[in-house]
Design a protein around this motif. Structure first.
Motif, PDB file in Angstrom:
ATOM      1  N   VAL A   1      56.196  65.618  56.611  1.00 47.18           N
ATOM      2  CA  VAL A   1      56.796  66.541  56.010  1.00 47.18           C
ATOM      3  C   VAL A   1      58.339  66.918  56.163  1.00 47.18           C
ATOM      4  N   LEU A   2      58.773  67.006  57.386  1.00 51.34           N
ATOM      5  CA  LEU A   2      60.180  67.096  58.012  1.00 51.34           C
ATOM      6  C   LEU A   2      60.905  65.851  57.945  1.00 51.34           C
ATOM      7  N   GLN A   3      60.283  64.516  57.918  1.00 49.47           N
ATOM      8  CA  GLN A   3      60.952  63.209  58.026  1.00 49.47           C
ATOM      9  C   GLN A   3      62.136  63.251  59.173  1.00 49.47           C
ATOM     10  N   LYS A   4      61.571  63.634  60.235  1.00 50.90           N
ATOM     11  CA  LYS A   4      62.500  63.897  61.570  1.00 50.90           C
ATOM     12  C   LYS A   4      62.220  62.655  62.262  1.00 50.90           C
ATOM     13  N   LEU A   5      62.827  62.449  63.325  1.00 54.42           N
ATOM     14  CA  LEU A   5      62.390  61.278  64.421  1.00 54.42           C
ATOM     15  C   LEU A   5      61.172  61.514  65.196  1.00 54.42           C
ATOM     16  N   GLU A   6      60.549  60.673  65.864  1.00 56.53           N
ATOM     17  CA  GLU A   6      59.365  60.958  66.282  1.00 56.53           C
ATOM     18  C   GLU A   6      59.183  62.087  67.339  1.00 56.53           C
ATOM     19  N   TYR A   7      60.052  62.496  68.080  1.00 53.59           N
ATOM     20  CA  TYR A   7      60.305  63.571  69.109  1.00 53.59           C
ATOM     21  C   TYR A   7      61.636  64.193  69.043  1.00 53.59           C
ATOM     22  N   PRO A   8      61.914  65.324  69.408  1.00 57.43           N
ATOM     23  CA  PRO A   8      63.243  66.036  69.510  1.00 57.43           C
ATOM     24  C   PRO A   8      63.951  65.629  70.640  1.00 57.43           C
ATOM     25  N   LEU A   9      65.176  65.532  70.182  1.00 51.84           N
ATOM     26  CA  LEU A   9      66.111  65.137  71.289  1.00 51.84           C
ATOM     27  C   LEU A   9      66.145  66.574  72.292  1.00 51.84           C
ATOM     28  N   VAL A  10      65.970  66.025  73.602  1.00 52.23           N
ATOM     29  CA  VAL A  10      65.970  67.090  74.555  1.00 52.23           C
ATOM     30  C   VAL A  10      67.321  67.039  75.145  1.00 52.23           C
ATOM     31  N   VAL A  11      67.998  68.555  75.019  1.00 51.68           N
ATOM     32  CA  VAL A  11      69.399  68.462  75.701  1.00 51.68           C
ATOM     33  C   VAL A  11      69.296  69.221  76.780  1.00 51.68           C
ATOM     34  N   ILE A  12      70.031  68.762  77.925  1.00 48.94           N
ATOM     35  CA  ILE A  12      69.887  69.515  79.138  1.00 48.94           C
ATOM     36  C   ILE A  12      71.608  69.949  79.646  1.00 48.94           C
ATOM     37  N   VAL A  13      71.627  71.229  79.638  1.00 50.60           N
ATOM     38  CA  VAL A  13      72.922  71.551  80.036  1.00 50.60           C
ATOM     39  C   VAL A  13      73.031  72.023  81.619  1.00 50.60           C
TER      40      VAL A  13
END
Length: 292
Positions: free
Chosen positions: A132-144
């Motif tokens: 549906v969304l045609q995104k990569l397999e997993y979201p990018l994890v962003v750590i600040v």
């Protein structure tokens, strides 16, 4: 700019100029569980569209702030619907943003994938992202992290097919390098400018939008970072679960509310409008017009 998150920018590049709201329809199983469709407006030109997800007690506490008991799970009592929505938002997002304090509170076994909080819907989450969304397999994890004081043995840095982007300062990068960050194939460290030892939310969003291809950012960081994003006018939506319990507070051992280290005068305090709700008070807000 090179690295794994540049590939994500190329994959998502065709959508960067979109100005129409998303018309994506959830797969049938997710739509039935959520009791409707879930879509988001297109990202602004200069930054991702930003949504946040919190659970709070009736008296506004988002963490008991006790050793080993500082997660949202103690507030929600690991409510199944709350976990489902958290997983659904992760499945919808291009990236999930967390702070070093959140990483520490969750502990070394935490990882920010959709099925991590609601395994029963793993196949549906994956179908939604890929078909549906045609995104990569997993979201990018962003750590600040300003200091770079992260436990690199944590599961999130060693989960297969999970990409982690650490945003930090020069000092933080040196500390991470000494801890072995450069040996982690799925981890990339980037230095951002700071103001009074705090990493600028705008710098975070600008990098994520134009160098990482992030259009929808899920903010799962704590009250301090959420407050900074809110003060900058960068938050677009808030998903808030109100749990039917009261935590209480004492001055000697404070318990954080939704926003920390930021306060607004009446003239500029942000107003929000309710977009949806449910019996257990799963609230979805969008930033609103004060005059409305």
């Amino acid at each position: 700019m090179t690295g794994f998150f540049t590939r994500a920018a190329r994959l998502n590049g065709t959508a960067l100029q979109s100005t129409e709201p998303s018309g994506a329809v959830l797969p049938e199983g997710l739509r039935a569980e959520y009791d409707g469709n879930l879509s988001f407006p297109s990202a602004p030109e200069e930054r991702p569209y930003c949504i946040a997800n919190f659970v709070s007690t009736l008296d506004g506490v988002v963490s008991f702030n006790l050793p080993g008991q500082s997660e949202g799970a103690q507030i929600s009592n690991s409510n199944e619907q709350d976990r489902f929505i958290m997983g659904l938002l992760r499945a919808s997002a291009d990236a999930v943003l967390v702070g070093s304090g959140t990483l520490q509170a969750v502990g070394p076994r935490g990882f920010w994938l959709p099925e991590a909080v609601y395994p029963a819907a793993q196949d549906l989450y994956q179908k939604c992202r890929s078909e549906v969304l045609q995104k990569l397999e997993y979201p990018l994890v962003v750590i600040v992290t300003g200091t770079g004081g992260l436990d690199l043995a944590s599961v999130v840095f060693h989960t297969p097919r999970t990409r982690v982007l650490i945003l930090t300062t020069e000092q933080g990068k040196r500390r991470l390098s000494q801890s072995g960050s450069e040996a982690l194939a799925s981890v990339e460290v980037k230095v951002l400018s700071t103001t009074e030892n705090r990493i600028s939310p705008f710098a975070i969003l600008r990098l994520l939008r134009w160098q990482a291809g992030v259009e929808l950012l899920l903010h799962e960081a704590g009250p301090t970072l959420f407050g900074e994003f809110l003060a900058g006018g960068f938050m677009d939506e808030l998903f808030l679960t109100v749990a039917p319990q009261i935590a209480g507070r004492v001055a000697a051992h404070p318990r954080p509310g939704l926003v920390a280290n930021v306060q607004f005068p009446p003239a500029t305090a942000p107003w929000w409008k309710v977009l949806s709700t449910a019996d257990y008070l799963f609230l979805r807000y969008q930033v609103g017009d004060r005059s409305a």
